[in-house]
Structures are given as structure tokens and as C-alpha cells.
Scaffold this active site. Sequence first.
Site, PDB file in Angstrom:
ATOM      1  N   TYR A  31     -66.270   9.731 -46.872  1.00 53.02           N
ATOM      2  CA  TYR A  31     -67.438   8.872 -46.717  1.00 53.02           C
ATOM      3  C   TYR A  31     -68.723   9.668 -46.725  1.00 53.02           C
ATOM      4  CZ  TYR A  31     -68.479   9.992 -41.797  1.00 53.02           C
ATOM      5  OH  TYR A  31     -68.855  10.622 -40.643  1.00 53.02           O
ATOM      6  N   LEU A 201     -47.066  16.230 -31.850  1.00 52.59           N
ATOM      7  CA  LEU A 201     -46.970  14.836 -31.424  1.00 52.59           C
ATOM      8  C   LEU A 201     -45.624  14.661 -30.709  1.00 52.59           C
ATOM      9  CD1 LEU A 201     -48.452  12.011 -31.838  1.00 52.59           C
ATOM     10  CD2 LEU A 201     -46.617  11.562 -33.443  1.00 52.59           C
TER      11      LEU A 201
HETATM   12  N1  PLP Z   1     -45.349  14.526 -35.735  1.00 56.82           N
HETATM   13  C1  PLP Z   1     -46.305  13.928 -36.467  1.00 56.82           C
HETATM   14  C2  PLP Z   1     -47.538  14.686 -36.804  1.00 56.82           C
HETATM   15  C3  PLP Z   1     -46.144  12.601 -36.900  1.00 56.82           C
HETATM   16  O1  PLP Z   1     -47.119  12.007 -37.614  1.00 56.82           O
HETATM   17  C4  PLP Z   1     -44.958  11.919 -36.580  1.00 56.82           C
HETATM   18  C5  PLP Z   1     -44.755  10.538 -37.030  1.00 56.82           C
HETATM   19  O2  PLP Z   1     -45.541   9.964 -37.724  1.00 56.82           O
HETATM   20  C6  PLP Z   1     -43.979  12.580 -35.833  1.00 56.82           C
HETATM   21  C7  PLP Z   1     -44.202  13.881 -35.418  1.00 56.82           C
HETATM   22  C8  PLP Z   1     -42.670  11.891 -35.444  1.00 56.82           C
HETATM   23  O3  PLP Z   1     -42.929  10.900 -34.462  1.00 56.82           O
HETATM   24  P1  PLP Z   1     -41.963   9.637 -34.309  1.00 56.82           P
HETATM   25  O4  PLP Z   1     -40.585  10.158 -34.137  1.00 56.82           O
HETATM   26  O5  PLP Z   1     -42.474   8.956 -33.075  1.00 56.82           O
HETATM   27  O6  PLP Z   1     -42.086   8.794 -35.550  1.00 56.82           O
END
Ligand code: PLP
Length: 278
Positions: A31, A201
Site C-alpha cells: 500500500y 507460533l
Molecule cells: N507456525 C506458523 C507461523 C503458522 O502460521 C502456523 C499455522 O498457520 C503454525 C505454526 C501451525 O499452527 P496450527 O497447528 O495451529 O495450525
Amino acid sequence: MLAFYNGEFIESTEKIVSLEDRGYLFGDGVYEVVRIYNGKPFMLEEHLERLKNSAEALHIPMPYSDEEFKQYIAEGLNRLNESNVDIYMQITRGSAPRNHVFDKDIQPVTAMIFRKSKKIADDIRENGGSVLLREDQRWANCYIKSLNLLPNILAKNEAAEKGCYEAIFYKDNVVTEGSASNIFVVKNNELYTTPLHKGILPGITRIAVLKVAKELNIIIHEEFFTPHFLKEADECFVTSTTSEVLPITIVEGEKISNGKVGELTKNIYEGFKELTKK
Ligand code: PLP
């Protein structure tokens, strides 16, 4: 508010962005904000140049030439009939299924919102404002499942371009996670995965896999490991809601062990499938 959407002028509140749009889903777009002073766009050439550079970096094709953009901007300003305007220009990749982001038929979505410029509060303009001082942690908050996924998008795109399923991140010689998955490694029949910290994550599938591994009496190490350890592993798999438990057999073009899907990976996947039936 007046808006431009893929060649048409509309009201900005019309619900026209597809829920499958990758800009909406993942922030997969670029953007610019251009200010119009007394009816004249300020440094528009520079804004268009930066927009093109940003789009190119994400491999999003530019939907219009500079001339076309200028014409649409002129038309929008004409319709709005305001002399001091901020234009929010956005180009998103559009709607593309997983691993199809480079397909020729994926149409980017171009939007421009024309908004009367707001003045900064006189008080701040006159007396100055205050700021906080914080360490720059923009990429150190991976535990937040945020829509802002720029490094993930770049890595995933590169993986797709090179015919790979996923890109695995490392930082300071420690493997963290995949661009959209968590990673597990098997060595001597024991399971290794990165511990939870701000750099990954906390995957939901990761929780399920740890549960399955526990039920199978597999020794689990939630500890950091190096890219070298990954390459020397006996087995490897990534996990995510959509990938489930997905074996990985090649890293950087080299086979992991014998290059075959390992037994422990298969068992964990079976256990995982059972969990999904409960
Ligand atoms: N790590 C990242 C950066 C992700 O984007 C994801 C899922 O999109 C995961 C790990 C796996 O997470 P989940 O098992 O909750 O789908």
C-alpha cells in the site's frame, strides 16, 4: 467515503472484498498513502515507484501503469471535489488457494480510498508531541497469530518458486518453525521440537502431536536444535491445521536420512488421525 475498486468508483463501505482475498487473510499486499495538497498529488511519482518496488518484492503483478493510476486519481479527485485529500492505495494479491499464488489467473485487487485530509491537533503542532522508547520487536512476536505475515509470505513464496513445500526459519543458528507450520525432528527414536517461546507460533497441531507422542511413549525433547541437527535427523515432519502431520524428506536439496518417510512419523500421523475422529 469515495473509493476506487478494480476500475470502478464506489462507496468505500460496500462489501466487495472477498473473504478469500490474501490481503485480508494474511496482509499479502502492498500500500501507499498519497497526500493531495490543493488538488495536487504530492510526490506521486515517488509513491508509485515505491508501490511498484513493494509489489515486485512480493511478486504481485502491477495491475495498472503509472499513467492509468494518475488518470484514476485525477478522476477520483474530480468526483470528491476536495482539495486536500489523503489517498490510501492498496494492491492485494487477490484470492489464491494455497501454493497457487503465482498462477496466471490470480487477479490482484486494487483499491483506493479518497479521504479528506485530517489536520494534526493544533496543540501538538504548536507544542510538540511525546513519544515512548521501545526496543524494535516487530519480528520478535511470532507467538501472535497476526494477519501481518510479511516474512512468512516472502519465505513461502520462495519455497513455492523453488518447488518446496515449506520454508523453515532459523535464527541465531537455531531452528524456529516453518512459515506456516511447526517443525518436529526424530533422532534415535526420540522426538524433538522447538520449545514455546516468542519466536514461534504455539501451534494447535503441535499440541495434538505432543499428546500423541506421549501416548506412544516416545521420549519428547522440547528444546532448541540447529539447522545442522535437522539435516542430520532420522526423520522430520511439519505440523499445521491444514498440513496435519506432513513428512519432510528433503532439506535444501539433500535427503534426510534415506529420504523416505520414517516409521515414527507414520505412527504419529496415524495417532493424529485417530485424535481427529474423537
Ligand atoms: N507456525 C506458523 C507461523 C503458522 O502460521 C502456523 C499455522 O498457520 C503454525 C505454526 C501451525 O499452527 P496450527 O497447528 O495451529 O495450525
